[in-house]
Design an enzyme around this catalytic site. Structure first.
Site, PDB file in Angstrom:
ATOM      1  N   LYS A  28       0.848  -1.204   0.000  1.00  0.00           N
ATOM      2  CA  LYS A  28       0.000   0.000   0.000  1.00  0.00           C
ATOM      3  C   LYS A  28       0.876   1.245   0.000  1.00  0.00           C
ATOM      4  O   LYS A  28       1.915   1.282   0.684  1.00  0.00           O
ATOM      5  CB  LYS A  28      -0.904  -0.022   1.237  1.00  0.00           C
ATOM      6  CG  LYS A  28      -1.953   1.082   1.276  1.00  0.00           C
ATOM      7  CD  LYS A  28      -2.855   0.932   2.514  1.00  0.00           C
ATOM      8  CE  LYS A  28      -3.981   1.945   2.565  1.00  0.00           C
ATOM      9  NZ  LYS A  28      -4.871   1.758   3.720  1.00  0.00           N
ATOM     10  N   SER A 103      -9.714   1.431   2.563  1.00  0.00           N
ATOM     11  CA  SER A 103      -8.891   2.242   1.697  1.00  0.00           C
ATOM     12  C   SER A 103      -7.790   1.474   0.977  1.00  0.00           C
ATOM     13  O   SER A 103      -7.222   1.993   0.018  1.00  0.00           O
ATOM     14  CB  SER A 103      -8.267   3.379   2.506  1.00  0.00           C
ATOM     15  OG  SER A 103      -7.409   2.865   3.512  1.00  0.00           O
ATOM     16  N   SER A 127      -9.834  -0.887   6.725  1.00  0.00           N
ATOM     17  CA  SER A 127      -9.248  -0.736   5.393  1.00  0.00           C
ATOM     18  C   SER A 127      -8.503  -1.939   4.857  1.00  0.00           C
ATOM     19  O   SER A 127      -8.144  -1.946   3.681  1.00  0.00           O
ATOM     20  CB  SER A 127      -8.343   0.489   5.351  1.00  0.00           C
ATOM     21  OG  SER A 127      -9.141   1.634   5.265  1.00  0.00           O
TER      22      SER A 127
HETATM   23  N1  GLN Z   1     -13.350   3.725   5.933  1.00  0.00           N
HETATM   24  C1  GLN Z   1     -12.699   4.077   7.160  1.00  0.00           C
HETATM   25  C2  GLN Z   1     -12.273   5.515   7.104  1.00  0.00           C
HETATM   26  O1  GLN Z   1     -12.489   6.109   6.103  1.00  0.00           O
HETATM   27  C3  GLN Z   1     -11.532   3.183   7.402  1.00  0.00           C
HETATM   28  C4  GLN Z   1     -10.290   3.637   6.787  1.00  0.00           C
HETATM   29  C5  GLN Z   1      -9.088   2.856   7.164  1.00  0.00           C
HETATM   30  O2  GLN Z   1      -9.172   1.817   7.829  1.00  0.00           O
HETATM   31  N2  GLN Z   1      -7.926   3.422   6.837  1.00  0.00           N
HETATM   32  O3  GLN Z   1     -11.747   6.060   8.019  1.00  0.00           O
END
Ligand code: GLN
Length: 424
Positions: A28, A103, A127
């Site tokens: 990532k 994400s 994410s």
């Molecule tokens: N969808 C969640 C957010 O937008 C989780 C994001 C993540 O785990 N980085 O914060």
């Protein structure tokens, strides 16, 4: 195909041999790679090249893995679809025309498309698990403190962990073996609690005989019907192999999404202060007034979702509002933790659909941030409670992948791997 999965396609060769020799890994793009740009999916860092490796990258290299590229992601990890990336959206290889989740959407898509054997993502509120579920692969969110965050660009640092993806539970566990364990550069880490000779991958036996599964009823409420059906089919499958289930209640999770977003945005507002065009990030240059120079760099470098969160987080932490929002959210966090501990006293693992909905169509969800935040209802409580969880493919609804989430006690990764390996 691969151009929408990776922000930067570049091979980084590891040691000649090691447990991951011959395996390819997508990383990532918020995990630092020495000499290879690390953008966090943001215009702000479009040209940023870290001078050092994250601990997990160092461990990948030592284990003989070949990194094949830096995977697309929602900007700074803020999103559930990978559509907030400055570099454009990623298609879902398992359900073309749909989002891969977020994400860490590029990481999951890389594994689903066969562009990499394994991948690393980060999970602040789901994410890793969300894209694993949406792309039909396996993703693990480790217990807080099992994996070093050194070199991970922070979004919500009290919530997040780097986690592995694989096509099977054994694959993801193999990668966890390489990245887990204490790191002197991250004081929140500890040694993996394994007996001598024990590993995570050798827990993937598929043996669920006698396993007791608690199903929190609150995590099924409001979920899509097809998702719920697929979830129960997977539970029935586990029952056939000797597991038993009972329903449990977690009354606190009703407040988990609110608490998560207050805490995550508050931490983000502070963590992202360093991107001012001087310390980090792009800048149009000094124009005679430092305040305006910083403001301009941030105005131009950040996307809408990141700006929204910095503003809300700054507001929640400001004098006069701190007790009303941030402190309340911390109280809710403590309550969630306590609820999970109690439920796990009466069950080996807890189970729920990973996501209450199947993958959205590309472009479908972007105008309604609140609706999108609610899609995180089943994943964020786990981060608030610092617990480990795994998402494993449970089947499909209307041709779209559905993930089953298993949650365990702190540092109970082996138990999760054993149970989930009965399914994939
Ligand atoms: N969808 C969640 C957010 O937008 C989780 C994001 C993540 O785990 N980085 O914060």
């Amino acid at each position: 195909m691969s151009e929408d999965i990776f922000i930067t396609e570049e091979r980084i060769e590891g040691a000649d041999d090691g447990p991951l020799a011959g395996r390819t890994v997508a990383v990532k793009d918020n995990i630092s790679t020495e000499g290879v740009r690390t953008t966090c999916g943001s215009k702000m860092l479009a040209e940023y090249v870290p001078p050092y490796d994250a601990t997990v990258v160092e461990r990948l290299k030592d284990a003989g893995a070949t990194i094949v590229g830096k995977a697309n992601m929602d900007e700074f990890g803020m999103g559930t679809t990978t559509e907030t990336s400055h570099f454009g959206a990623t298609d879902n290889p398992a359900a073309p025309g749909h989002v891969p989740g977020g994400s860490s959407g590029g990481s999951a898509a890389a594994v689903a498309a066969g562009e990499a054997d394994l991948a690393l993502g980060s999970d602040t509120g789901g994410s890793v698990r969300c894209p694993a579920a949406f792309c039909g692969v396996v993703g693990i969110k480790p217990t807080y403190g099992l994996v070093s965050r050194y070199g991970l660009v922070a979004y919500g640092n009290s919530l997040e962990q780097i986690g592995p993806f694989g096509e099977t539970v054994a694959d993801a566990a193999e990668l966890l073996d390489v990245i887990a364990g204490s790191d002197e550069r991250d004081a929140t880490t500890r040694e993996a609690p394994l007996e001598a000779g024990e590993t995570y991958v050798d827990a993937a036996t598929g043996d669920v005989d006698g396993l007791s599964i608690g199903v929190p009823t609150e995590l099924l409420e409001g979920a899509d019907e097809g998702v719920v059906e697929t979830f129960w089919d997977a539970i029935a499958d586990l029952e056939d192999r000797g597991a038993e289930y009972h329903e449990v209640s977690l009354p606190s999770v009703e407040h988990a999404v609110e608490a998560y977003y207050v805490i995550a945005m508050s931490e983000a507002s502070s963590n992202l202060a360093r991107f001012d065009g001087v310390r980090y990030g792009q800048s149009g240059g000094y124009d005679g007034n430092w305040n305006e120079t910083f403001a301009k760099a941030r105005e131009e470098g950040f996307g809408d979702e990141v700006k929204r969160r910095i503003l809300l987080g700054t507001y929640a932490l400001s004098a006069g509002y701190h007790d009303k929002y941030y402190k309340k959210a911390q109280d809710a966090r403590a309550w969630v933790k306590q609820d999970f501990d109690e439920a796990l006293d009466g069950a080996d693992v807890l189970a729920s659909p990973t996501m209450p909905v199947p993958p959205f169509e590309l472009g479908e969800s972007l105008d309604d941030p609140l609706q999108l935040y609610l899609a995180d209802a089943n994943t964020v409580p786990v981060n608030l409670a610092d617990l480990p969880a795994i998402s494993v493919p449970a089947g499909e609804t209307d041709g779209l992948p559905v993930g089953l989430q298993l949650i365990g006690p702190a540092f109970g990764e082996r138990r999760l791997i054993r149970a989930a390996s009965a399914l994939a």
